[in-house]
Design a protein around this motif. Structure first.
Motif, PDB file in Angstrom:
ATOM      1  N   PRO A   6       3.103 -36.336  12.835  1.00 56.61           N
ATOM      2  CA  PRO A   6       1.657 -36.513  12.748  1.00 56.61           C
ATOM      3  C   PRO A   6       0.861 -35.545  13.620  1.00 56.61           C
ATOM      4  N   PHE A   7       1.545 -34.862  14.554  1.00 56.62           N
ATOM      5  CA  PHE A   7       0.837 -33.908  15.410  1.00 56.62           C
ATOM      6  C   PHE A   7       0.784 -32.521  14.785  1.00 56.62           C
ATOM      7  N   LEU A   8       1.410 -32.361  13.634  1.00 59.88           N
ATOM      8  CA  LEU A   8       1.399 -31.085  12.937  1.00 59.88           C
ATOM      9  C   LEU A   8       0.671 -31.268  11.608  1.00 59.88           C
ATOM     10  N   LEU A   9      -0.432 -30.622  11.418  1.00 59.61           N
ATOM     11  CA  LEU A   9      -1.188 -30.757  10.172  1.00 59.61           C
ATOM     12  C   LEU A   9      -0.692 -29.722   9.173  1.00 59.61           C
TER      13      LEU A   9
END
Length: 492
Positions: free
Chosen positions: A488-491
């Motif tokens: 979730p920290f990588l878009l």
């Protein structure tokens, strides 16, 4: 005497003020009906009723196909009652009975067209640049639409708004001009017969500052569709702006009718007359500026003066009348002021230029068909909308000068070109700053094609497929097909 009531939430009700004002026949001056004087309390009730209807399952759960069926039923009722509707409108605004009858028949066609279009407006699957995600778009209605309509063609110009708004799934509050409200109450009665759910269509009458402005400013109003003068449109736009409301504005014009020396002059003269003297010039698309090439200027003016001078002027209910009265006393007075102003500015009066009174002219709310020559484009008569049977004739040398003069006004609603040269016609079409350009015809309109203006002639379009999208908003939908969520920290 007919005493009308407001139509709010499916009920006929008195205005909260318990006040009515009188409406007169423009020809005879006879008071024939009383119109409710609505105020903010009535505006609030109408918008709230429309909002409840918008959320109600009776309307919100209706499919687009079912909405189309309702619109087709209403169109059939309009056709069946065209004569009665036309008689009310003609009595209220004084237009020629022949013209009103044709307009009412055309009103039905607008509802038929948008009835068919209601379930044809589709979103799209978008081939996006991301893997494992499915994206599509869909159109949804806006909510409560306020339609503010003028006195010159109440039924027609309401249909231009009402048909696409309802087809799109919105609900409606109609605020007609205080000078011509009666025919829209009759239209509301037909929506009852057609079976529209309560509150989907509402009619509130009164003065602009007392009921129109509260309708525009109401927080539940999602969109305003307005037809009228540019000053009124500007006020509507300013009132809507704080709420970020959507607006469609169909405003005034100072449309050029350009006649080149290679034109069929017989047809051009007829087109010029239809463009400005039909409806006594009380139409936003009036060809109020005639631009004539210098080599044929005198001949065209002579033909115009001869033909217009023979026009039958009088009772609009008579079948042989060609030019009727001015719809309102304030407008009649304005036209006469504009004529006197043109005289002071130095324009040459070639025909008319005065009020008409006496036997055959009823209460005298008539203006003789007026033609000015030797008009300069910086004169107010060439720059400002008169909205009456007044034609300003300007001379030009060549194509470039014609286009320069044509575009040198604050408006850009319509224009026409009369020529046998196809290359010239297409060049002019490209260069003219107007929302509609006619070639070798004038005043042609259709429910199937968009209509609207450039510059101070308005915002948005009415008619055609484009119009229904003015009453819709686009939603983009993303559906993941990925079985496991990524970090979730990588878009992506």
């Amino acid at each position: 005497m007919e005493r009308y009531q407001l139509f709010i939430g499916g009920e006929w009700c008195d205005p909260s003020t318990s006040e009515w004002f009188e409406t007169e026949e423009p020809f005879s001056g006879k008071v024939w009906a009383q119109i409710p004087r609505g105020v903010q309390a009535d505006a609030d009730r109408a918008v709230e009723a429309a909002h409840r209807a918008f959320l109600s399952p009776e309307w919100a759960d209706m499919t687009a196909t079912q909405r189309g069926a309702l619109l087709r039923k209403l169109a059939g009722l309009i056709e069946a009652n065209a004569e009665a509707l036309g008689a009310v409108e003609q009595r209220d605004n004084g237009k020629l009975m022949a013209e009103v009858a044709g307009q009412v028949r055309n009103v039905a066609q607008w509802f038929y067209f948008y009835a068919g279009l209601a379930d044809k407006v589709a979103g799209a699957v978008v081939p996006i640049n991301k893997a494992d995600v499915f994206n599509y778009t869909k159109y949804e209605p806006l909510g409560v639409v306020v339609a503010i309509t003028p006195w010159n063609s109440p039924l027609s110009l309401t249909a231009w708004k009402m048909a696409p708004a309802l087809a799109a799934g919105n609900t409606l509050v109609i605020k007609p001009s205080e000078f011509a409200s009666a025919s829209l109450f009759e239209l509301a009665r037909l929506t009852e017969k057609a079976g529209f759910p309560r509150g989907v269509v509402n009619v509130v009458t009164g003065y602009g500052h007392e009921v129109g402005e509260p309708l525009v400013r109401h927080p539940l109003t999602a969109k305003i569709a307005f037809t009228g003068g540019d000053a009124g449109g500007q006020r509507v736009n300013e009132a809507a702006a704080p709420g970020l409301k959507k607006v469609t504005l169909e405003l005034g014009g100072k449309s050029p009718n350009i006649v080149f020396d290679d034109a069929d002059l017989d047809q051009a003269v007829k087109g010029v007359i239809a463009g400005i003297f039909a409806a006594s010039g009380q139409t936003c698309m009036a060809g109020s500026r005639l631009l004539v090439q210098d080599t044929v200027h005198d001949e065209v003016v002579a033909r115009l003066v001869a033909m217009v001078g023979e026009a039958k002027i009088g009772d609009p209910a008579a079948s042989d009348t060609q030019i009727g009265p001015i719809a309102t006393r304030p407008q009649w007075e304005k036209i006469l002021r504009m004529i006197e102003m043109a005289k002071r500015e130095g324009a040459t009066l070639a025909l008319g230029g005065h009020a008409l009174s006496g036997p055959g002219y009823g209460q005298g709310q008539f203006v003789a068909p007026t033609i000015f020559t030797n008009v300069r484009n910086d004169m107010r008569i060439a720059q400002e909308e008169v909205f009456g049977p007044v034609l300003a004739v300007l001379k030009f040398r060549d194509e470039e000068e014609a286009l320069r003069i044509a575009n040198d006004v604050p408006f850009g609603l319509a224009a026409a070109v009369w020529t046998r040269d196809l290359h010239r016609a297409l060049h002019c079409v490209d260069r003219l700053k107007a929302g509609t350009v006619w070639v070798n015809n004038y005043r042609s309109t259709s429910f199937a094609t968009p209509f609207g203006g450039y510059k101070r002639s308005g915002l948005g379009r009415e008619g055609g497929v484009e119009a229904i999208k003015e009453y819709l908003q686009t939603k983009s939908v993303w559906i993941t097909t990925r079985p496991n969520r990524a970090n979730p920290f990588l878009l992506g």
